[in-house]
Enzyme design. Structure first.
Site, PDB file in Angstrom:
ATOM      1  N   THR A   1     -41.196 -67.034 -21.198  1.00  0.00           N
ATOM      2  CA  THR A   1     -40.498 -67.645 -21.158  1.00  0.00           C
ATOM      3  C   THR A   1     -38.934 -67.356 -20.522  1.00  0.00           C
ATOM      4  O   THR A   1     -38.497 -66.465 -20.262  1.00  0.00           O
ATOM      5  CB  THR A   1     -39.994 -68.282 -22.175  1.00  0.00           C
ATOM      6  OG1 THR A   1     -38.849 -69.797 -22.198  1.00  0.00           O
ATOM      7  CG2 THR A   1     -39.084 -68.125 -23.521  1.00  0.00           C
ATOM      8  N   ASP A   2     -38.192 -68.423 -19.739  1.00  0.00           N
ATOM      9  CA  ASP A   2     -36.760 -67.930 -18.788  1.00  0.00           C
ATOM     10  C   ASP A   2     -36.208 -67.905 -20.497  1.00  0.00           C
ATOM     11  O   ASP A   2     -34.490 -67.452 -19.690  1.00  0.00           O
ATOM     12  CB  ASP A   2     -36.512 -69.429 -17.831  1.00  0.00           C
ATOM     13  CG  ASP A   2     -36.817 -70.928 -18.314  1.00  0.00           C
ATOM     14  OD1 ASP A   2     -37.236 -71.060 -19.235  1.00  0.00           O
ATOM     15  OD2 ASP A   2     -36.050 -71.305 -17.437  1.00  0.00           O
ATOM     16  N   GLU A   3     -35.848 -69.061 -21.698  1.00  0.00           N
ATOM     17  CA  GLU A   3     -35.447 -69.070 -21.857  1.00  0.00           C
ATOM     18  C   GLU A   3     -34.798 -67.235 -22.565  1.00  0.00           C
ATOM     19  O   GLU A   3     -33.427 -67.352 -23.565  1.00  0.00           O
ATOM     20  CB  GLU A   3     -36.007 -69.352 -23.274  1.00  0.00           C
ATOM     21  CG  GLU A   3     -35.975 -70.443 -22.924  1.00  0.00           C
ATOM     22  CD  GLU A   3     -35.644 -72.100 -23.840  1.00  0.00           C
ATOM     23  OE1 GLU A   3     -35.667 -71.885 -24.827  1.00  0.00           O
ATOM     24  OE2 GLU A   3     -37.021 -73.035 -24.035  1.00  0.00           O
TER      25      GLU A   3
ATOM     26  N   TYR B   1     -36.381 -68.827 -30.826  1.00  0.00           N
ATOM     27  CA  TYR B   1     -37.716 -68.189 -30.754  1.00  0.00           C
ATOM     28  C   TYR B   1     -37.269 -67.897 -29.329  1.00  0.00           C
ATOM     29  O   TYR B   1     -38.078 -67.005 -28.894  1.00  0.00           O
ATOM     30  CB  TYR B   1     -37.925 -70.636 -29.733  1.00  0.00           C
ATOM     31  CG  TYR B   1     -38.595 -70.205 -28.889  1.00  0.00           C
ATOM     32  CD1 TYR B   1     -40.230 -69.923 -28.679  1.00  0.00           C
ATOM     33  CD2 TYR B   1     -38.185 -70.802 -27.758  1.00  0.00           C
ATOM     34  CE1 TYR B   1     -41.119 -69.911 -27.490  1.00  0.00           C
ATOM     35  CE2 TYR B   1     -38.795 -71.412 -26.184  1.00  0.00           C
ATOM     36  CZ  TYR B   1     -40.844 -70.341 -25.996  1.00  0.00           C
ATOM     37  OH  TYR B   1     -41.109 -70.591 -25.470  1.00  0.00           O
TER      38      TYR B   1
ATOM     39  N   LYS C   1     -39.433 -64.007 -28.341  1.00  0.00           N
ATOM     40  CA  LYS C   1     -40.173 -63.676 -27.338  1.00  0.00           C
ATOM     41  C   LYS C   1     -39.788 -62.624 -26.143  1.00  0.00           C
ATOM     42  O   LYS C   1     -39.991 -62.021 -25.417  1.00  0.00           O
ATOM     43  CB  LYS C   1     -39.829 -65.144 -26.203  1.00  0.00           C
ATOM     44  CG  LYS C   1     -40.501 -66.559 -26.978  1.00  0.00           C
ATOM     45  CD  LYS C   1     -42.669 -66.118 -26.920  1.00  0.00           C
ATOM     46  CE  LYS C   1     -43.153 -65.812 -25.330  1.00  0.00           C
ATOM     47  NZ  LYS C   1     -44.350 -65.323 -25.358  1.00  0.00           N
TER      48      LYS C   1
END
Length: 351
Positions: A133-135, A159, A163
């Site tokens: 993810t870009d998060e 989260y 990741k």
């Protein structure tokens, strides 16, 4: 290729399964542990194809994954299985640490044992594709340039931290053991078969039922929106062409604020399903912001577009139209989920 895919009953995983069967000649074996968010219905249209198979398996069970690898003999592994709902990670971080970190560790160890026993030509051609993810990059300010493959990591939720940790494990296994692995990072996906706790499906369903449309804070948090079938196509291009040690940032150049997304959904519904009580936007309610809510995510996909020969086919308006129509036409699916949710945690909103 023979592709082993984890999490193929999830939102993005099922889109990849459908794309593999409908648009390529590859075989795919889906392993999924059947958590609350799994939807076997999402692959029902391709499940009878001779090139598709399924095994129920917990990715944290290294021995079980190893047995499946030895039996199936894949040419590539696409690792999509993950816990992904930020609100849930804030309330119950432990399961995110187990699935996203230890699950990825387990997959890497099982795959490494399988890969090192392959004949030289197959070992050289093998790929481990980790979907992220870009998060992991943290938060952008209003005028910051979009994320790229070179953006430093700065995760800010349980989260995104889980990741980020899994991404670091993948890079370490490539560097230390030579495992031919690479990573794709993507922005917010939306589309069909999306579990109804996320922003777009939750807004559609609540609006159809005349319920409140909750928007965190002022609704000015920005996300870059990618239609899920476009992402699936990019992921398949990546497993076909991705280079070991590489990173590919996948996006659609479609940033919108959360409030703009909710208002756009209301406008589509006003046209497709007019409500006698008035415009659907009347249901919008601003609610207290969630802890640590990142202000903005946005990806510059230039490198991925060039390296993979891919660009997103849908702009936000066309993708949203398809999505809203799909939820209108598939009410029995989401109504069954909503009924089960009544005995579980209240559905929240995430973006």
């Amino acid at each position: 290729m023979r592709v082993l895919l984890t999490g193929g009953y999830g939102f993005i995983g099922s889109a990849v399964v459908r794309h593999l069967i409908e648009n390529t000649r590859h075989d795919v074996l889906n392993i999924d542990s059947l958590t609350y968010a799994a939807s076997p219905d999402a692959v029902a249209d391709v499940a009878a194809d001779s090139r598709y198979g399924f095994r129920q398996c917990d990715i944290c069970d290294t021995a079980a994954v190893g047995r499946i690898l030895d039996a199936y003999r894949p040419d590539a592994v696409m690792h999509l299985a993950a816990e992904s709902h930020v609100d849930r990670s804030i309330d119950s971080a432990g399961v995110f640490m187990r699935t996203n970190i230890m699950g990825t560790f387990s997959m890497l160890e099982a795959v490494r044992a399988y890969w090192r026993e392959l004949p030289p030509a197959r070992r050289a051609a093998f790929r481990f594709h980790h979907v992220s993810t870009d998060e992991v990059f943290g938060m952008l300010g209003p005028h910051d340039p979009p994320f790229t493959e070179a953006t430093p990591y700065n995760p800010s939720s349980p989260y995104s931290a889980s990741k980020a940790a899994s991404d670091h494990l993948v890079r370490a296994w490539h560097h230390t053991y030579g495992l031919p692995a690479f990573i794709t990072n993507t922005t917010n996906n939306y589309g069909i078969w999306h579990f109804p706790e996320k922003l777009v499906p939750l807004t559609i369903i609540n609006a159809l039922e005349g319920r409140t449309l909750p928007v965190y804070g002022a609704g000015d948090n920005v996300r870059d929106w990618l239609f899920v079938s476009d992402h699936a196509e990019a992921l398949v291009r990546a497993v076909e062409h991705g280079r070991p040690g590489g990173t590919y940032a996948i996006g659609a150049r479609q940033p919108r604020t959360n409030l703009e997304v909710v208002r756009a959904i209301c406008a589509v519904l006003d046209r497709l399903c007019p409500d006698p009580a008035g415009p659907h936007a009347r249901l919008i309610r601003h609610v207290p912001d969630r802890p640590g809510h990142d202000f903005r995510y946005e990806i510059d996909p230039t490198h991925a577009e060039r390296a993979l020969g891919w660009t997103a086919r849908h702009d936000f308006e066309s993708g949203l139209e398809l999505t809203v129509r799909w939820y209108i036409d598939h009410a029995p699916w989401w109504r069954a989920i909503r009924a089960r949710q009544q005995a579980s945690l209240p559905m929240g909103q995430v973006a």
